[in-house]
Design a protein around this motif. Structure first.
Motif, PDB file in Angstrom:
ATOM      1  N   THR A  83       0.819  -1.220   0.000  1.00 34.19           N
ATOM      2  CA  THR A  83       0.000   0.000   0.000  1.00 34.19           C
ATOM      3  C   THR A  83       0.851   1.268   0.000  1.00 34.19           C
ATOM      4  OG1 THR A  83      -1.394  -1.296   1.471  1.00 34.19           O
ATOM      5  CG2 THR A  83      -2.118   0.938   1.007  1.00 34.19           C
ATOM      6  N   LEU A 115       2.845   1.924  -3.199  1.00 32.99           N
ATOM      7  CA  LEU A 115       2.034   2.404  -4.320  1.00 32.99           C
ATOM      8  C   LEU A 115       1.579   3.843  -4.112  1.00 32.99           C
ATOM      9  CD1 LEU A 115       1.943  -0.447  -5.644  1.00 32.99           C
ATOM     10  CD2 LEU A 115      -0.405   0.105  -6.235  1.00 32.99           C
ATOM     11  N   GLU A 116       1.270   4.164  -2.871  1.00 27.45           N
ATOM     12  CA  GLU A 116       0.843   5.539  -2.565  1.00 27.45           C
ATOM     13  C   GLU A 116       1.987   6.511  -2.817  1.00 27.45           C
ATOM     14  OE1 GLU A 116      -2.614   4.804   0.820  1.00 27.45           O
ATOM     15  OE2 GLU A 116      -0.531   5.204   1.441  1.00 27.45           O
ATOM     16  N   LEU A 160      -0.965   4.285  -7.238  1.00 22.68           N
ATOM     17  CA  LEU A 160      -2.221   3.757  -6.688  1.00 22.68           C
ATOM     18  C   LEU A 160      -3.433   4.257  -7.479  1.00 22.68           C
ATOM     19  CD1 LEU A 160      -3.101   1.897  -4.347  1.00 22.68           C
ATOM     20  CD2 LEU A 160      -3.544   3.938  -3.013  1.00 22.68           C
ATOM     21  N   ASP A 161      -3.420   5.549  -7.811  1.00 22.69           N
ATOM     22  CA  ASP A 161      -4.568   6.136  -8.517  1.00 22.69           C
ATOM     23  C   ASP A 161      -4.666   5.705  -9.972  1.00 22.69           C
ATOM     24  OD1 ASP A 161      -5.204   7.422  -6.216  1.00 22.69           O
ATOM     25  OD2 ASP A 161      -4.125   9.265  -6.727  1.00 22.69           O
ATOM     26  N   GLU A 181     -10.028   0.968  -9.140  1.00 20.56           N
ATOM     27  CA  GLU A 181     -10.234   0.611  -7.732  1.00 20.56           C
ATOM     28  C   GLU A 181     -10.892  -0.758  -7.580  1.00 20.56           C
ATOM     29  OE1 GLU A 181     -12.482   2.621  -4.083  1.00 20.56           O
ATOM     30  OE2 GLU A 181     -11.820   4.043  -5.611  1.00 20.56           O
ATOM     31  N   LEU A 228      -8.406  -3.503  -7.296  1.00 21.00           N
ATOM     32  CA  LEU A 228      -7.551  -3.545  -6.106  1.00 21.00           C
ATOM     33  C   LEU A 228      -8.324  -4.096  -4.899  1.00 21.00           C
ATOM     34  CD1 LEU A 228      -5.604  -0.159  -6.363  1.00 21.00           C
ATOM     35  CD2 LEU A 228      -4.856  -2.416  -7.081  1.00 21.00           C
ATOM     36  N   THR A 244      -7.040  -6.449  -1.474  1.00 22.98           N
ATOM     37  CA  THR A 244      -6.827  -5.636  -0.281  1.00 22.98           C
ATOM     38  C   THR A 244      -7.557  -6.283   0.894  1.00 22.98           C
ATOM     39  OG1 THR A 244      -6.781  -3.677  -1.687  1.00 22.98           O
ATOM     40  CG2 THR A 244      -7.116  -3.292   0.669  1.00 22.98           C
ATOM     41  N   LEU A 253      -2.808  -3.687   0.782  1.00 23.49           N
ATOM     42  CA  LEU A 253      -2.791  -4.268  -0.567  1.00 23.49           C
ATOM     43  C   LEU A 253      -1.642  -5.280  -0.653  1.00 23.49           C
ATOM     44  CD1 LEU A 253      -3.850  -4.121  -3.569  1.00 23.49           C
ATOM     45  CD2 LEU A 253      -2.036  -2.459  -3.956  1.00 23.49           C
TER      46      LEU A 253
END
Lengths: 427, 309
Positions: free
Chosen positions: A107, A110-111, A116-117, A121, A124, A128, A133
């Protein structure tokens, strides 16, 4: 003196060899894989190694079940686990059991990296668990409706007019008079029987087996409505053929080859299955978005999926594994395009919309741009969630729910029984 | 002096004799252990160790990967209340009975036919009937899935020739059970026929000659001489067939997955499902030990019966 010199020579040779080895030391990471993504991983590993000479990637191919069983044993015992592994969606929940998930939480990576974006969604969500994730999904698997254009045309049916699944029943009844079926559904008679169609319908309608908090929702009104439709299609209307076979085996496709089943719905990988199992019908099939459950509802669904995960080992190999994962599945759009070309499956990335590769006409579908159609469905793919008792849930779906539904048992009763059993197991 | 020096050089013959005596004693004492050591090492590593580990695990409840807590004999108590486990045992018993009724008579008749053919033709048929057992079970299962297909399968095509409506081989509980029985019969009849053939060829010819002189016809010779003399082989085939039926895994795993419902579920398949699909490793271990106990008892009975012979 002569003898002594000879001994010193050997010592010197070993010292040189040791120094050469230390100077050229590589971090080796092992990737376990199965199925069609293995060839792609091998290809990506080569270009990754060329760009990262200090890391060696060894991709090992296994049969599907063997790979997952071996991975579970390796993670359980702590011996022989790979650094990365491809884990199929129906196997993922096994790793959610117990007090600790033995996969690396990606997580924050990726953030922080800003990727991530870029992912849908909906894809994912199943990977998760409790906000973490545990893998990068390879494929989105958007579902579309496939149909035999020649037979539909002969019968004067315009597929664009089929807006809802309720309207689809009338089409089915028309074909029934000719001894043809508009669908083929798994009847739960074998554990290998397909429950994918029920699953696609269920999540398209906004349902699921579990909600986001891992509560069982298999007996809610949505599920009851969908199972009633499933049962009616088989028992009451007789518009769907049933099969105990696995979609990955030739017997499933025999009624398609005989033009007995004239339409179906399935995810992106269904395209490859159709081509491989019904090659003689090239040019006769077409595809479109799914009819909805209600006007304005979802016009796609999903079935299947695989993620690439890191099994934590030590900081050095974890770092190398993360570098490979990032190179293969995050940083390089060309890799994602080559994944589509190699497997026919749509990567779950929003930033691929402009890629021209999806606009290639497909002769199997009469020149239709099937890649673009699949990609266009991406925003219509609904989210769903997994929970630790997922393996028991899929077992119950086949062994009790779908088997009973195809025999005409009460759908509400079947779902309530299964949901209660799942709740009991989850305690 | 020279006569006492052996050809090896400077070792006196007396010392050499002592060495060879010592070596002989060492050899006769340790050689058997050295010879059996490879087996014992592998036995301890790959059989004894897992059994001990499984016994240990059977007293634990596993919560997914890694964590487990001691539950005593709870897994064994749960097993006595598990309807699916008993259903699996019952299915195995059906398999055992059906195989015995099909395999033993047909393979015995086959062996007699091959024996009567003479060596050259006999060898050809031996290979022919044995060949199904060497084909990969995965391939066999895929082919049989096609054969048993309701709409397009060969089995229903054959039935249609004699005016019988298509059967849902893999979808009706009794037919699914029969489908696996027939697959296994096809696969193992040749193997059992070979056992019987070996037995037939080892029978003393004098007895048959005496019977012929005494005026016994072929049927009498078969019933009163061949069948009784083949009793040890028959008992052996019966016992391995029964044991195999309780160990059955691959055929139902690949053909029906234990379905429809639990109609073809076997103990080994259920164990695999609990262990690997549901990660209930402690429960699966207790099931494995109980299954091992059943097979041990059956093997013990075999030994007793063979000893009586």
């Amino acid at each position: 003196m002569k003898k002594k010199g000879w001994k010193w020579g050997i010592v010197l040779l070993f010292t040189v060899l040791f120094c050469v080895q230390v100077a050229g030391a590589q971090t080796e990471i092992k990737v376990w894989s199965f199925g069609s993504q293995t060839a792609w991983l091998e290809e990506v590993a080569k270009s990754f190694e060329a760009a990262n000479t200090d890391i060696k990637v060894k991709v090992e191919d296994y049969p599907y079940q063997q790979m997952h069983d071996n991975l579970l044993i390796a993670v359980q015992t702590g011996v022989g686990a790979p650094n990365l592994a491809t884990i199929e969606i129906s196997q993922v929940a096994k790793f959610y059991r117990g007090d600790k998930v033995n996969l690396l939480d990606l997580t924050s990576y990726l953030e922080e990296s800003g990727y991530l974006d870029k992912f849908y969604e909906s894809r994912l969500a199943p990977f998760t668990f409790h906000g973490a994730l545990y893998g990068i999904p390879f494929d989105l698997d958007p579902a579309v409706f496939f149909y035999r254009s020649d037979i539909y045309q002969e019968n004067g049916i315009d597929v664009e007019n089929i807006q809802t699944w309720d309207e689809f029943v009338d089409v089915g009844l028309k074909f029934k008079e000719q001894g043809k079926y508009v669908l083929q559904l798994g009847n739960g008679a074998a554990s290998t029987a397909e429950w994918g169609h029920f699953w696609m319908w269920l999540i398209q309608a906004g349902g699921g087996v579990f909600d986001e908090e891992a509560n069982v929702i298999l007996d809610n009104d949505i599920a009851k409505k969908i199972l009633s439709y499933y049962s009616d299609a088989v028992v009451k209307h007789e518009i769907a053929n049933t099969s105990p076979q696995d979609v990955g085996t030739p017997p499933w496709w025999a009624p398609y080859r005989a033009s007995q089943v004239v339409s179906d719905f399935g995810p992106d990988w269904y395209v490859g299955f159709l081509k491989a199992n019904v090659p003689e019908q090239e040019g006769l099939w077409r595809a479109k978005s799914l009819p909805a459950w209600q006007p304005g509802g979802y016009t796609s669904s999903t079935w299947g999926g695989t993620m690439l995960s890191i099994v934590p080992s030590n900081s050095e190999t974890d770092k190398a594994a993360l570098a490979f994962l990032s190179y293969a599945m995050l940083e390089n759009k060309d890799n994602l395009v080559s994944f589509y070309l190699k497997t026919g499956m749509i990567p779950p990335r929003k930033d691929l919309v402009d890629a021209e590769v999806f606009d290639a006409p497909d002769s199997y579908f009469g020149g239709q741009t099937i890649g673009r159609l699949l990609l266009d469905q991406a925003p219509q793919v609904p989210s769903f969630y997994l929970a630790p008792t997922w393996p028991e849930a899929t077992d119950l779906l086949n062994r009790k729910v779908l088997l009973g539904a195809c025999l005409g048992d009460d759908p509400a009763y079947l779902l309530e029984e299964a949901a209660n059993e799942l709740r009991q197991l989850g305690k | 002096m020279q006569a006492k020096v052996n050809s090896c050089g400077d070792i006196p013959a007396g010392i050499k004799h002592k060495i060879s005596q010592h070596y002989y004693r060492f050899q006769s004492k340790w050689a058997p252990y050295i010879f059996v050591a490879p087996f014992l090492i592998f036995f301890a590593l790959f059989f004894l160790n897992p059994v001990i580990e499984a016994f240990h695990m059977s007293f634990y409840k596993f919560e997914g990967l890694g964590s487990a807590h001691f539950v005593g004999v709870e897994n064994y108590i749960n097993l006595t209340k598990d309807a699916r486990f008993f259903r699996a045992l019952l299915n195995s018993t059906y398999f055992a009975i059906a195989w015995l009724l099909i395999l033993i008579p047909i393979s015995l008749l086959l062996a007699i036919a091959i024996n009567a053919l003479g060596k050259r033709s006999g060898t050809f048929f031996q290979v022919l009937y044995y060949s199904p057992s060497v084909v990969s079970l995965v391939v066999v299962a895929i082919v049989f899935r096609m054969i048993y297909d309701r709409s397009f399968g060969f089995a229903n095509l054959v039935l249609s020739w004699i005016g019988i409506s298509p059967l849902a081989w893999l979808e009706q509980p009794n037919l699914a059970l029969l489908s696996i029985i027939l697959l296994s019969a096809w696969r193992y009849i040749g193997v059992d026929a070979l056992y019987f053939l070996a037995g037939l060829r080892s029978l003393p010819s004098e007895i048959f000659e005496s019977a012929a002189i005494d005026g016994a016809n072929r049927f009498q010779t078969f019933m009163y001489i061949t069948v009784p003399l083949l009793r040890p082989i028959t008992i052996f085939v019966i016992v391995i067939t029964v044991i195999s039926s309780y160990q059955l895994f691959t055929e139902p795993f690949l053909l029906t997955g234990g379905g429809p419902g639990d109609a073809t579920l076997t103990p080994a398949l259920y164990l695999y499902q609990r262990g690997f699909s549901f990660l209930d490793l402690g429960y699966a271990a207790s099931m494995g030990l109980v299954l091992g106990g059943i097979i041990f008892i059956l093997s013990f009975v075999q030994r007793k019966l063979l000893k009586e012979e």
